[in-house]
Design a protein around this motif. Structure first.
Motif, mmCIF file in Angstrom:
data_model
loop_
_atom_site.group_PDB
_atom_site.id
_atom_site.type_symbol
_atom_site.label_atom_id
_atom_site.label_comp_id
_atom_site.label_asym_id
_atom_site.label_seq_id
_atom_site.Cartn_x
_atom_site.Cartn_y
_atom_site.Cartn_z
ATOM 1 N N LEU A 5 -8.377 15.121 -11.337
ATOM 2 C CA LEU A 5 -7.352 14.364 -10.642
ATOM 3 C C LEU A 5 -6.301 13.990 -11.679
ATOM 4 O O LEU A 5 -6.633 13.572 -12.778
ATOM 5 C CB LEU A 5 -7.947 13.094 -10.027
ATOM 6 C CG LEU A 5 -6.953 12.099 -9.423
ATOM 7 C CD1 LEU A 5 -6.283 12.693 -8.188
ATOM 8 C CD2 LEU A 5 -7.647 10.795 -9.086
ATOM 9 N N TRP A 7 -2.042 12.297 -12.063
ATOM 10 C CA TRP A 7 -0.984 11.573 -11.373
ATOM 11 C C TRP A 7 0.240 11.498 -12.259
ATOM 12 O O TRP A 7 0.149 11.584 -13.480
ATOM 13 C CB TRP A 7 -1.428 10.174 -10.948
ATOM 14 C CG TRP A 7 -2.012 9.362 -12.063
ATOM 15 C CD1 TRP A 7 -1.335 8.627 -12.993
ATOM 16 C CD2 TRP A 7 -3.386 9.215 -12.379
ATOM 17 N NE1 TRP A 7 -2.211 8.024 -13.862
ATOM 18 C CE2 TRP A 7 -3.485 8.375 -13.510
ATOM 19 C CE3 TRP A 7 -4.565 9.713 -11.816
ATOM 20 C CZ2 TRP A 7 -4.691 8.022 -14.078
ATOM 21 C CZ3 TRP A 7 -5.766 9.360 -12.396
ATOM 22 C CH2 TRP A 7 -5.817 8.522 -13.506
ATOM 23 N N LEU A 16 -0.088 11.982 -6.683
ATOM 24 C CA LEU A 16 -1.440 12.404 -7.042
ATOM 25 C C LEU A 16 -1.574 13.910 -6.843
ATOM 26 O O LEU A 16 -1.026 14.454 -5.880
ATOM 27 C CB LEU A 16 -2.477 11.697 -6.163
ATOM 28 C CG LEU A 16 -2.475 10.171 -6.173
ATOM 29 C CD1 LEU A 16 -3.553 9.639 -5.235
ATOM 30 C CD2 LEU A 16 -2.677 9.637 -7.577
ATOM 31 N N SER A 17 -2.306 14.566 -7.734
ATOM 32 C CA SER A 17 -2.572 15.989 -7.553
ATOM 33 C C SER A 17 -3.984 16.306 -8.028
ATOM 34 O O SER A 17 -4.577 15.560 -8.810
ATOM 35 C CB SER A 17 -1.542 16.843 -8.301
ATOM 36 O OG SER A 17 -1.553 16.553 -9.672
ATOM 37 N N GLU A 19 -7.938 16.826 -7.120
ATOM 38 C CA GLU A 19 -8.956 16.424 -6.151
ATOM 39 C C GLU A 19 -9.244 14.937 -6.294
ATOM 40 O O GLU A 19 -9.437 14.441 -7.400
ATOM 41 C CB GLU A 19 -10.238 17.227 -6.361
ATOM 42 C CG GLU A 19 -10.031 18.710 -6.120
ATOM 43 C CD GLU A 19 -11.317 19.505 -6.149
ATOM 44 O OE1 GLU A 19 -12.414 18.901 -6.256
ATOM 45 O OE2 GLU A 19 -11.223 20.735 -6.058
ATOM 46 N N LEU A 20 -9.250 14.247 -5.159
ATOM 47 C CA LEU A 20 -9.556 12.820 -5.129
ATOM 48 C C LEU A 20 -10.890 12.659 -4.415
ATOM 49 O O LEU A 20 -10.966 12.678 -3.187
ATOM 50 C CB LEU A 20 -8.450 12.043 -4.405
ATOM 51 C CG LEU A 20 -8.634 10.525 -4.302
ATOM 52 C CD1 LEU A 20 -8.717 9.895 -5.686
ATOM 53 C CD2 LEU A 20 -7.505 9.907 -3.506
ATOM 54 N N VAL A 44 0.395 12.082 -1.613
ATOM 55 C CA VAL A 44 -0.861 12.831 -1.720
ATOM 56 C C VAL A 44 -0.698 14.301 -1.333
ATOM 57 O O VAL A 44 -1.683 15.014 -1.191
ATOM 58 C CB VAL A 44 -1.968 12.165 -0.861
ATOM 59 C CG1 VAL A 44 -2.279 10.771 -1.363
ATOM 60 C CG2 VAL A 44 -1.585 12.146 0.613
ATOM 61 N N LEU A 47 -2.618 16.953 -3.362
ATOM 62 C CA LEU A 47 -4.080 16.896 -3.454
ATOM 63 C C LEU A 47 -4.677 18.081 -2.697
ATOM 64 O O LEU A 47 -4.330 18.311 -1.540
ATOM 65 C CB LEU A 47 -4.620 15.591 -2.874
ATOM 66 C CG LEU A 47 -4.365 14.334 -3.696
ATOM 67 C CD1 LEU A 47 -4.834 13.098 -2.938
ATOM 68 C CD2 LEU A 47 -5.058 14.417 -5.059
ATOM 69 N N GLN A 48 -5.569 18.825 -3.354
ATOM 70 C CA GLN A 48 -6.237 19.941 -2.687
ATOM 71 C C GLN A 48 -7.440 19.471 -1.877
ATOM 72 O O GLN A 48 -7.833 20.123 -0.914
ATOM 73 C CB GLN A 48 -6.725 20.988 -3.711
ATOM 74 C CG GLN A 48 -5.632 21.872 -4.255
ATOM 75 C CD GLN A 48 -4.915 21.219 -5.438
ATOM 76 O OE1 GLN A 48 -5.551 20.673 -6.320
ATOM 77 N NE2 GLN A 48 -3.602 21.275 -5.434
ATOM 78 N N VAL A 50 -9.706 15.721 -0.597
ATOM 79 C CA VAL A 50 -9.975 14.286 -0.570
ATOM 80 C C VAL A 50 -11.253 14.104 0.230
ATOM 81 O O VAL A 50 -11.353 14.583 1.353
ATOM 82 C CB VAL A 50 -8.827 13.496 0.104
ATOM 83 C CG1 VAL A 50 -9.147 12.009 0.140
ATOM 84 C CG2 VAL A 50 -7.494 13.752 -0.589
ATOM 85 N N GLY A 54 -12.509 9.161 -1.711
ATOM 86 C CA GLY A 54 -11.084 9.192 -2.022
ATOM 87 C C GLY A 54 -10.262 8.495 -0.950
ATOM 88 O O GLY A 54 -9.318 7.760 -1.249
#
Length: 100
Positions: A5, A7, A16-17, A19-20, A44, A47-48, A50, A54
């Motif tokens: 993760l 940011w 954010l980028s 994985e959360l 978000v 993000l790939q 969540v 997350g």
């Protein structure tokens, strides 16, 4: 390769980028006060993935600023994350701006 993760701070937005999830959210949790001090948006879109942990963190970050009269918007919600929000019946307390 382990999930990550990251940011970036862009004016009033925290982007954010990666994985959360429960494996990656600890550094963000530990720095949340500093990272969100002047933010009104959490983006978000990059993000790939969540997971429910997350999502819980995003909800907490949003609610944490409420007592100070600051509403944090979550922008760039993907269809998958919107589905998770809907499944947990959080739409009423997690207003989002969907990705265009």
């Amino acid at each position: 390769m382990a999930a990550a993760l990251s940011w970036v701070s862009q004016q009033q937005t925290l982007v954010l980028s990666g994985e959360l999830d429960r494996e990656t959210l600890l550094p963000l949790w530990q720095q949340r006060e500093l990272l969100l001090a002047d933010k009104t948006v959490i983006d978000v879109a990059q993000l790939q993935r969540v997971d429910s942990s997350g999502l819980a963190l995003l909800l907490h970050l949003r609610e944490q600023r409420h007592p100070q009269g600051i509403e944090i918007k979550i922008s760039g919600i993907t269809e998958r994350l919107q589905t998770l929000i809907t499944l947990y019946n959080l739409s009423a307390i997690m207003p989002v701006e969907t990705a265009s």
